[in-house]
Enzyme design. Sequence first.
Site, mmCIF file in Angstrom:
data_model
loop_
_atom_site.group_PDB
_atom_site.id
_atom_site.type_symbol
_atom_site.label_atom_id
_atom_site.label_comp_id
_atom_site.label_asym_id
_atom_site.label_seq_id
_atom_site.Cartn_x
_atom_site.Cartn_y
_atom_site.Cartn_z
ATOM 1 N N ASP A 90 40.828 -3.798 4.861
ATOM 2 C CA ASP A 90 40.531 -4.763 4.304
ATOM 3 C C ASP A 90 38.511 -4.049 3.574
ATOM 4 O O ASP A 90 38.076 -2.990 4.102
ATOM 5 C CB ASP A 90 39.339 -5.240 5.599
ATOM 6 C CG ASP A 90 38.651 -6.951 5.200
ATOM 7 O OD1 ASP A 90 39.049 -7.617 5.030
ATOM 8 O OD2 ASP A 90 36.644 -6.391 5.276
ATOM 9 N N ASN A 95 31.087 -9.373 -5.004
ATOM 10 C CA ASN A 95 31.999 -10.671 -6.279
ATOM 11 C C ASN A 95 30.756 -10.981 -7.009
ATOM 12 O O ASN A 95 30.008 -11.436 -7.923
ATOM 13 C CB ASN A 95 32.784 -11.315 -5.266
ATOM 14 C CG ASN A 95 33.996 -11.269 -6.178
ATOM 15 O OD1 ASN A 95 34.365 -10.057 -6.266
ATOM 16 N ND2 ASN A 95 34.994 -12.055 -5.384
ATOM 17 N N ASP A 145 36.984 -7.592 -9.024
ATOM 18 C CA ASP A 145 38.810 -7.395 -9.842
ATOM 19 C C ASP A 145 38.811 -5.471 -9.217
ATOM 20 O O ASP A 145 40.017 -5.367 -9.136
ATOM 21 C CB ASP A 145 39.435 -8.098 -10.559
ATOM 22 C CG ASP A 145 39.371 -9.667 -10.454
ATOM 23 O OD1 ASP A 145 39.300 -10.033 -9.296
ATOM 24 O OD2 ASP A 145 39.685 -10.019 -10.856
ATOM 25 N N ASP A 188 40.453 -9.824 0.292
ATOM 26 C CA ASP A 188 40.225 -8.366 0.262
ATOM 27 C C ASP A 188 41.104 -7.728 0.836
ATOM 28 O O ASP A 188 40.211 -6.409 1.829
ATOM 29 C CB ASP A 188 38.956 -8.142 0.282
ATOM 30 C CG ASP A 188 37.898 -8.808 1.778
ATOM 31 O OD1 ASP A 188 39.145 -9.697 2.328
ATOM 32 O OD2 ASP A 188 37.247 -8.441 2.059
#
Length: 223
Positions: A94, A102, A111, A138
């Site tokens: 994770d 973000n 990304d 994620d």
Amino acid sequence: RNDSLEYRLGENDDERWMELSYRMVQLEEDGYVYAYLSVTDIDERKRRELDLEDKAEHDALTGLLNRQSASMRMANALERTLQRGYRGAFAIIDLDDFKNINDTFGHATGDVALKTVGFLLREYERRYDGLVGRYGGDEFTLLMTDFDDEAELRRVLDELTGRLHVSIQAGGSSFEVHCSVGATVWDRQADADELLEQADRALYLVKQRGKEGYCLYQDEGLS
């Protein structure tokens, strides 16, 4: 009777997909059976089909197996590991604080972080005859099927968390990416759901401790 088979003709860049069809015909006049054969160039159609299959199985962003495809392939990988007498490991990876990346730098930069982690995980897929997939958002999954003992696995997990701490430059921004890893070991018959639950519980403990690190399900008495 009639049937057909598809095959590849040629090598490398000159390779083309062909279809051989046959139909068995018995004539009333003499009772003999004849075979009618035909060969058709199906290269364009076959390549479209393979491309669609590939897109259905893989995550568009990272190119890794998507959640459904990774889960479907796990069963065969687990069985193969036990038949060879190896122990295996399953891990959930994770990205820590991915929402902040973000929100701060934008989704395009996020990304880049996801693709970087996916690229690094491929090394472990190759090295340990495993499967790596994007579980969603994620999170990634990593199945490794070529271990002799837990001591080796601990060394790998320690190395993995270090490798996944990377500095990324994208869109004029520079930031650090690190991950939390929850893992479990198996040397007996197990199904994907069981391993997923165990790894997820181990991952939860890593997050509670402050993130960036790994935890083995077997270490914490979670069983």
